[in-house]
Scaffold this active site. Structure first.
Site, PDB file in Angstrom:
ATOM      1  N   LYS A 178      90.665  61.389  11.716  1.00  0.00           N
ATOM      2  CA  LYS A 178      90.802  60.480  12.857  1.00  0.00           C
ATOM      3  C   LYS A 178      91.202  59.105  12.353  1.00  0.00           C
ATOM      4  O   LYS A 178      90.387  58.354  11.838  1.00  0.00           O
ATOM      5  CB  LYS A 178      89.507  60.363  13.664  1.00  0.00           C
ATOM      6  CG  LYS A 178      89.795  59.739  15.022  1.00  0.00           C
ATOM      7  CD  LYS A 178      88.682  58.884  15.576  1.00  0.00           C
ATOM      8  CE  LYS A 178      88.547  57.522  15.003  1.00  0.00           C
ATOM      9  NZ  LYS A 178      89.616  56.569  15.331  1.00  0.00           N
ATOM     10  N   GLU A 253      82.376  54.866   2.552  1.00  0.00           N
ATOM     11  CA  GLU A 253      83.150  53.810   1.885  1.00  0.00           C
ATOM     12  C   GLU A 253      83.152  52.618   2.827  1.00  0.00           C
ATOM     13  O   GLU A 253      83.876  52.615   3.823  1.00  0.00           O
ATOM     14  CB  GLU A 253      84.589  54.282   1.620  1.00  0.00           C
ATOM     15  CG  GLU A 253      84.708  55.389   0.597  1.00  0.00           C
ATOM     16  CD  GLU A 253      84.437  54.927  -0.825  1.00  0.00           C
ATOM     17  OE1 GLU A 253      84.120  53.740  -1.043  1.00  0.00           O
ATOM     18  OE2 GLU A 253      84.518  55.774  -1.724  1.00  0.00           O
ATOM     19  N   CYS A 287      89.067  46.241   1.715  1.00  0.00           N
ATOM     20  CA  CYS A 287      87.621  46.369   1.475  1.00  0.00           C
ATOM     21  C   CYS A 287      87.247  45.765   0.136  1.00  0.00           C
ATOM     22  O   CYS A 287      86.214  45.142  -0.028  1.00  0.00           O
ATOM     23  CB  CYS A 287      87.220  47.831   1.519  1.00  0.00           C
ATOM     24  SG  CYS A 287      88.210  48.846   0.420  1.00  0.00           S
ATOM     25  N   GLU A 387      81.371  39.689   5.224  1.00  0.00           N
ATOM     26  CA  GLU A 387      82.771  40.086   5.015  1.00  0.00           C
ATOM     27  C   GLU A 387      83.608  39.508   6.160  1.00  0.00           C
ATOM     28  O   GLU A 387      83.362  39.804   7.328  1.00  0.00           O
ATOM     29  CB  GLU A 387      82.867  41.622   5.030  1.00  0.00           C
ATOM     30  CG  GLU A 387      84.247  42.134   4.730  1.00  0.00           C
ATOM     31  CD  GLU A 387      84.325  43.664   4.813  1.00  0.00           C
ATOM     32  OE1 GLU A 387      83.790  44.241   5.772  1.00  0.00           O
ATOM     33  OE2 GLU A 387      84.920  44.259   3.909  1.00  0.00           O
TER      34      GLU A 387
HETATM   35  P1  NAD Z   1      85.524  50.146  11.771  1.00  0.00           P
HETATM   36  O1  NAD Z   1      84.192  50.484  11.212  1.00  0.00           O
HETATM   37  O2  NAD Z   1      85.601  49.360  13.024  1.00  0.00           O
HETATM   38  O3  NAD Z   1      86.370  51.483  12.058  1.00  0.00           O
HETATM   39  C1  NAD Z   1      86.607  52.428  11.047  1.00  0.00           C
HETATM   40  C2  NAD Z   1      86.934  53.753  11.719  1.00  0.00           C
HETATM   41  O4  NAD Z   1      85.778  54.171  12.451  1.00  0.00           O
HETATM   42  C3  NAD Z   1      88.083  53.695  12.741  1.00  0.00           C
HETATM   43  O5  NAD Z   1      88.834  54.890  12.697  1.00  0.00           O
HETATM   44  C4  NAD Z   1      87.332  53.585  14.060  1.00  0.00           C
HETATM   45  O6  NAD Z   1      88.085  54.073  15.160  1.00  0.00           O
HETATM   46  C5  NAD Z   1      86.130  54.467  13.776  1.00  0.00           C
HETATM   47  N1  NAD Z   1      84.981  54.176  14.651  1.00  0.00           N
HETATM   48  C6  NAD Z   1      84.673  53.016  15.281  1.00  0.00           C
HETATM   49  N2  NAD Z   1      83.546  53.166  16.006  1.00  0.00           N
HETATM   50  C7  NAD Z   1      83.135  54.446  15.827  1.00  0.00           C
HETATM   51  C8  NAD Z   1      82.028  55.201  16.316  1.00  0.00           C
HETATM   52  N3  NAD Z   1      81.139  54.672  17.163  1.00  0.00           N
HETATM   53  N4  NAD Z   1      81.895  56.486  15.901  1.00  0.00           N
HETATM   54  C9  NAD Z   1      82.786  57.032  15.039  1.00  0.00           C
HETATM   55  N5  NAD Z   1      83.869  56.371  14.564  1.00  0.00           N
HETATM   56  C10 NAD Z   1      84.038  55.087  14.948  1.00  0.00           C
HETATM   57  O7  NAD Z   1      86.324  49.449  10.586  1.00  0.00           O
HETATM   58  P2  NAD Z   1      87.785  48.836  10.625  1.00  0.00           P
HETATM   59  O8  NAD Z   1      87.717  47.538  11.354  1.00  0.00           O
HETATM   60  O9  NAD Z   1      88.769  49.869  11.079  1.00  0.00           O
HETATM   61  O10 NAD Z   1      88.051  48.602   9.068  1.00  0.00           O
HETATM   62  C11 NAD Z   1      87.560  47.498   8.412  1.00  0.00           C
HETATM   63  C12 NAD Z   1      86.298  47.822   7.648  1.00  0.00           C
HETATM   64  O11 NAD Z   1      86.539  48.954   6.811  1.00  0.00           O
HETATM   65  C13 NAD Z   1      85.897  46.714   6.711  1.00  0.00           C
HETATM   66  O12 NAD Z   1      84.499  46.554   6.744  1.00  0.00           O
HETATM   67  C14 NAD Z   1      86.345  47.221   5.347  1.00  0.00           C
HETATM   68  O13 NAD Z   1      85.660  46.665   4.252  1.00  0.00           O
HETATM   69  C15 NAD Z   1      86.107  48.678   5.479  1.00  0.00           C
HETATM   70  N6  NAD Z   1      86.908  49.427   4.517  1.00  0.00           N
HETATM   71  C16 NAD Z   1      86.294  50.025   3.439  1.00  0.00           C
HETATM   72  C17 NAD Z   1      87.048  50.694   2.482  1.00  0.00           C
HETATM   73  C18 NAD Z   1      86.413  51.350   1.286  1.00  0.00           C
HETATM   74  O14 NAD Z   1      87.047  52.226   0.696  1.00  0.00           O
HETATM   75  N7  NAD Z   1      85.211  50.990   0.887  1.00  0.00           N
HETATM   76  C19 NAD Z   1      88.433  50.760   2.634  1.00  0.00           C
HETATM   77  C20 NAD Z   1      89.023  50.157   3.736  1.00  0.00           C
HETATM   78  C21 NAD Z   1      88.247  49.491   4.683  1.00  0.00           C
END
Ligand code: NAD
Length: 485
Positions: A178, A253, A287, A387
């Site tokens: 997803k 992650e 991230c 962050e």
């Molecule tokens: P997010 O947590 O808002 O969303 C991540 C994913 O989760 C998206 O696909 C989103 O649609 C889904 N999601 C959102 N709410 C959900 C729910 N209630 N149930 C299930 N899925 C849900 O994060 P973002 O804004 O898309 O990305 C930024 C964040 O991701 C930052 O905190 C960043 O550090 C982190 N990140 C971590 C890594 C890593 O490898 N450690 C890599 C990239 C990004």
């Protein structure tokens, strides 16, 4: 493949199709604020179909009955197709996500490398024999865990999509991915290339949709066997709880607030571009961004001057024009970042550079934030502890090894860290003392680091992706003990 996608469907069971309800959403080009594509919006029933297709391909289907070497050949073919379409994929990523074209090209190359790297191990997943003495043969087999659900963020869609899918497929698992609704287009393109490469139907399904709808359904689906989540800490916690209800193992992650430590003896010609790139790449929406600079007081002023010069000379523009920095992903993210800058000012930080919306009138419709340096930041300030996920570097001076170790470890996160010094003893000392999953010395990021295990300490998560370690999440060990004679 056309560069401008106007309509995109879900990929389920080797078919492109609309959501059953007919629901769609618009993916916005963050460089212009205008719609880029109309995308089928997966809802619970579509996720159910995708999981059923993956189950069929795993439980009854052709994927698990293929020889590992044949699986490897198919993954290798995906890598070749990604390379064949590299220009179009990079352009699509730059339009959907906003990142400069050369960064998208790197992301596409890294995506191809994931498929190559894991193709190379698909037929080398061996077990052990365990000596129990005469009359016994004991051995282990590494079996695929089953159907892997993968929830992907918007910041590196094709790279993170490939980072999860390639090892899972190499291990013999089937995948339901997803992507984020903010930037879903290259994950869908990747699945279409998988179909072209000959992956059997149901092996790689992609269902873009809202997190609270498609994401929740996937995380709580009783028929998935494993979940890889990449995203923010609060969503990760929520997703873990959903997965816990069906005892589903997870890889988390999550976010970071990674320190880049610059000692007075560092080679500044190497260090300044390294530190700038670590925060401004992908407009700070990484991230593992080096979003805190811990700089030894003796060189603090010089380093801040040099970084200010770099930040001011950076050219901003739409990703497809290949500027030094593109927009941030959305209006929400844009406002959040500028709010953080104001919070930093109120908390007593000095804006040494940037801190505003880009002034160029041609960029006003997009979500452009100037590369920003906040100096005089201290632990306890929100801009130090949280962050921001934007092009904002928090700068803190330090005196001596003990202080810098304390500062480096003084957030809830522990994803990666950088150390810049000519003194190997200091570098080794910090490599041991900093609590994070990855440490770079006199470099940062290694261009994707496909081969290097990657993952968090503390609230940055657990489990490892990339490298050979990633395979552990997609395999389970079976022990067979035979008494004979
Ligand atoms: P997010 O947590 O808002 O969303 C991540 C994913 O989760 C998206 O696909 C989103 O649609 C889904 N999601 C959102 N709410 C959900 C729910 N209630 N149930 C299930 N899925 C849900 O994060 P973002 O804004 O898309 O990305 C930024 C964040 O991701 C930052 O905190 C960043 O550090 C982190 N990140 C971590 C890594 C890593 O490898 N450690 C890599 C990239 C990004």
């Amino acid at each position: 493949m056309a560069a401008a996608v106007e309509r995109a469907g879900l990929i389920i069971a080797g078919q492109q199709r609309q959501a059953k309800s007919g629901a769609t959403f618009e993916s916005i080009d963050p460089s212009t604020g205008r719609p880029l594509a109309v995308v089928a919006q997966a809802q619970a029933e579509d996720v159910d179909d995708a999981v059923a297709a993956a189950r069929e391909a795993f439980d009854a289907g052709p994927w698990t009955s293929l020889k590992p070497a044949e699986r490897a050949r198919l993954l290798w073919k995906v890598a070749q197709l990604v390379r064949r379409d590299a220009d179009d994929l990079a352009t699509l990523e730059s339009r959907d996500n906003g990142k400069p074209l050369r960064q998208s090209r790197t992301d596409v190359e890294v995506a191809a490398r994931y498929f190559e790297f894991y193709a190379g191990v698909a037929d080398k997943l061996m077990g052990h024999t365990i000596p129990l003495g005469p009359g016994f043969l004991d051995y282990t087999v590494r079996e695929p865990i089953g159907v892997s659900g993968q929830i992907v963020p918007w910041n590196y869609p094709i790279q993170i999509g490939a980072r999860g899918a390639a090892p899972a497929l190499a291990a013999g698992c089937c995948v339901v991915m997803k992507p984020s609704s903010e930037a879903p287009l290259t994950a869908l393109a990747l699945a279409r290339l998988g179909m072209e490469a000959g992956l059997p139907p149901g092996v790689l399904n992609v269902v873009p949709g809202r997190g609270g709808e498609a994401g929740e359904r996937l995380a709580s689906h009783p028929a998935i066997d494993q979940l890889t989540f990449t995203g923010s800490v609060p969503t990760g916690i929520h997703v873990m709880k959903l997965a816990a209800d069906h005892v589903c193992p997870v890889v988390m992650e999550l976010g970071g607030k990674s320190p880049n430590v610059v000692f007075a003896d560092a080679d500044l010609e190497l260090t300044i571009p390294g530190v700038a790139n670590a925060i401004f790449q992908n407009a700070g929406q990484t991230c593992s961004a080096g979003s805190r600079l811990l700089v030894e007081r003796a060189v603090h002023d010089e380093v801040v001057d040099l970084l200010s010069h770099t930040a001011r000379s950076m050219q901003l523009g739409p990703g497809v024009d290949d500027p030094d920095m593109g927009p941030v992903i959305s209006k929400t993210q844009f406002e959040k970042i500028l709010d953080y800058v104001e919070t930093g000012r109120r908390e007593g930080a000095r804006v040494a550079s940037g801190g505003r919306q880009a002034v160029d009138p041609a960029l006003r419709a997009g979500y452009f934030v100037e590369p920003t340096l906040l100096d005089g930041v201290r632990p306890g300030m929100r801009v130090h502890d949280e962050e921001i996920f934007g092009p904002v570097l928090a700068i803190t001076p330090f005196d001596g090894l003990d202080e810098v170790i304390r500062l480096a470890n003084q957030t809830e996160y522990g994803l990666i860290a950088g150390v810049w010094t000519r003194d190997i003893n200091k570098a080794m000392h910090l490599a041991g003392a900093i609590k994070s999953g990855q440490i770079y010395v006199n470099t940062y990021g290694a261009g994707g680091g496909v081969e290097l295990p990657f993952g968090g300490y503390k609230k940055s998560g657990f489990g490892r992706e990339k490298g050979l370690e990633s395979l552990n999440s997609y395999l389970q060990t079976k022990n067979v003990c035979i008494k004979f004679g």
